[in-house]
Scaffold this motif. Structure first.
Motif, PDB file in Angstrom:
ATOM      1  N   ARG A  98       0.838  -1.210   0.000  1.00  0.00           N
ATOM      2  CA  ARG A  98       0.000   0.000   0.000  1.00  0.00           C
ATOM      3  C   ARG A  98       0.873   1.261   0.000  1.00  0.00           C
ATOM      4  O   ARG A  98       0.588   2.226  -0.720  1.00  0.00           O
ATOM      5  CB  ARG A  98      -0.935   0.007   1.215  1.00  0.00           C
ATOM      6  N   GLN A 102       0.900   4.143  -2.880  1.00  0.00           N
ATOM      7  CA  GLN A 102       0.482   5.498  -2.477  1.00  0.00           C
ATOM      8  C   GLN A 102       1.580   6.518  -2.782  1.00  0.00           C
ATOM      9  O   GLN A 102       1.307   7.608  -3.282  1.00  0.00           O
ATOM     10  CB  GLN A 102       0.128   5.518  -0.989  1.00  0.00           C
ATOM     11  N   GLU A 128      -6.195  -4.783  -2.607  1.00  0.00           N
ATOM     12  CA  GLU A 128      -6.230  -3.863  -1.452  1.00  0.00           C
ATOM     13  C   GLU A 128      -5.207  -2.736  -1.604  1.00  0.00           C
ATOM     14  O   GLU A 128      -5.478  -1.585  -1.279  1.00  0.00           O
ATOM     15  CB  GLU A 128      -5.967  -4.622  -0.150  1.00  0.00           C
ATOM     16  N   SER A 132      -6.082   1.198  -1.972  1.00  0.00           N
ATOM     17  CA  SER A 132      -5.564   2.198  -1.027  1.00  0.00           C
ATOM     18  C   SER A 132      -4.934   3.371  -1.775  1.00  0.00           C
ATOM     19  O   SER A 132      -5.005   4.517  -1.330  1.00  0.00           O
ATOM     20  CB  SER A 132      -4.551   1.557  -0.074  1.00  0.00           C
ATOM     21  N   GLN A 135      -7.885   5.421  -3.297  1.00  0.00           N
ATOM     22  CA  GLN A 135      -8.675   6.154  -2.297  1.00  0.00           C
ATOM     23  C   GLN A 135      -7.897   7.278  -1.607  1.00  0.00           C
ATOM     24  O   GLN A 135      -8.475   8.080  -0.874  1.00  0.00           O
ATOM     25  CB  GLN A 135      -9.208   5.168  -1.248  1.00  0.00           C
TER      26      GLN A 135
END
Ligand SMILES: [Zn+2]
Length: 309
Positions: A98, A102, A128, A132, A135
């Motif tokens: 993640r 990101q 997932e 992440s 989002q």
């Protein structure tokens, strides 16, 4: 062509391009710079001492700074990655990819593809990590995941997030980008790619490149390849790819962790393809510059740039 001769001709072409391109500047002429990484393997921080030639190099904060500098100097830039973002440091064990995705969004990546290690925690954890990133509240849009040789019919949650190609428009240049992944056999445990079938990358690329050229009318075709640079056993690789699939201008490679100082030019049916790969771990940032006039590449050059403080 000998590599030395090729490199000399590349730099000559880059210098020569400065003059004639001025004369044809306008709506039919354009330039595009591809910046790229591969096999970054959760190297959030620079390599520490004791790592030989790569000691003290890399780090995502420095990569962000370098990309920001280059974007401020250049009009048309794409930032791309060739897969294997996951696995390699405690950051991956803790954040399951993640953090990597990101930070890639914060740096401003436009697209990546999937490598074998991106499946290390299975499809669910991969999704997932992608979610992440999507989002995250950040001014940069989410980046795209490109692949045209994974059949995801049995894994629709991933299938809806993988796109066969992306088209981006810049002044005077329309760019099509696609991606291909390495075979799962021996690299990804069956339970970790459940529902996904690997298909022949050359045969998968042919209709996509054709569509990009003939229907999407792109001027430049870029392939993000996680096949490896030179598989001497004759398996699919980046050096053989241009001879098998005509019409590709640039192959941004990964998987073999090959350190190249500059792109290698490979002849193909419709001209030449620049094949490049910049090691691993974010030690270097790859750069390829293309100058186009009336939809054709007039000059191309590139180099690996060390990511240092
Ligand atoms: Zn790999």
């Amino acid at each position: 062509m000998e590599r030395r001769t090729f490199l000399a001709s590349l730099s000559a072409a880059a210098v020569a391009s400065q003059v004639p391109l001025k004369a044809v500047d306008g709506p039919a002429a354009g330039r595009i710079t591809l910046l790229h990484t591969n096999d970054t393997h959760s190297r959030i921080e620079p390599f520490g001492p004791g790592n030989g030639a790569i000691s003290g190099k890399g780090g995502m904060a420095r990569r962000a700074t370098l990309v920001k500098q280059l974007r401020s100097q250049l009009d048309s830039v794409l930032l791309l990655d060739a897969g294997d973002t996951f696995q390699g440091t405690p950051y991956f064990n803790r954040y399951k990819g993640r953090l990597d995705y990101q930070l890639m969004r914060m740096i401003g990546y436009d697209a990546t593809t999937l490598g074998n290690h991106d499946f290390d925690n299975g499809v669910g954890m991969l999704i997932e990590a992608i979610e992440s990133m999507e989002q995250l509240k950040h001014r940069n849009p989410p980046f795209a995941f490109l692949n045209c040789n994974f059949d995801c019919k049995g894994a629709p949650a991933l299938g809806t997030r993988l796109r066969p190609y992306l088209v981006r428009e810049f002044p005077g240049v329309r760019v099509g980008i696609t991606g291909v992944g390495v075979a799962f056999a021996g690299l990804v445990a069956p339970k970790n790619h459940e529902g996904i079938t690997w298909k022949d990358p050359y045969e998968s690329l042919k209709p996509v490149v054709k569509r990009l050229r003939e229907i999407e009318k792109v001027d430049l075709v870029v392939v993000l390849s996680h096949l490896g640079y030179d598989n001497r056993d004759g398996a699919y690789d980046d050096l053989r790819l241009p001879g098998q699939v005509a019409g590709i201008d640039a192959v941004i490679g990964g998987h073999s962790h090959t350190f190249l100082d500059a792109p290698v030019k490979v002849k193909q049916a419709l001209g030449e393809t620049l094949v490049f790969q910049v090691g691993f771990g974010g030690v270097n940032l790859g750069r390829m510059d293309f100058a186009l006039a009336r939809g054709a590449v007039k000059a191309a050059s590139g180099a690996a740039m060390p990511v240092v403080g």
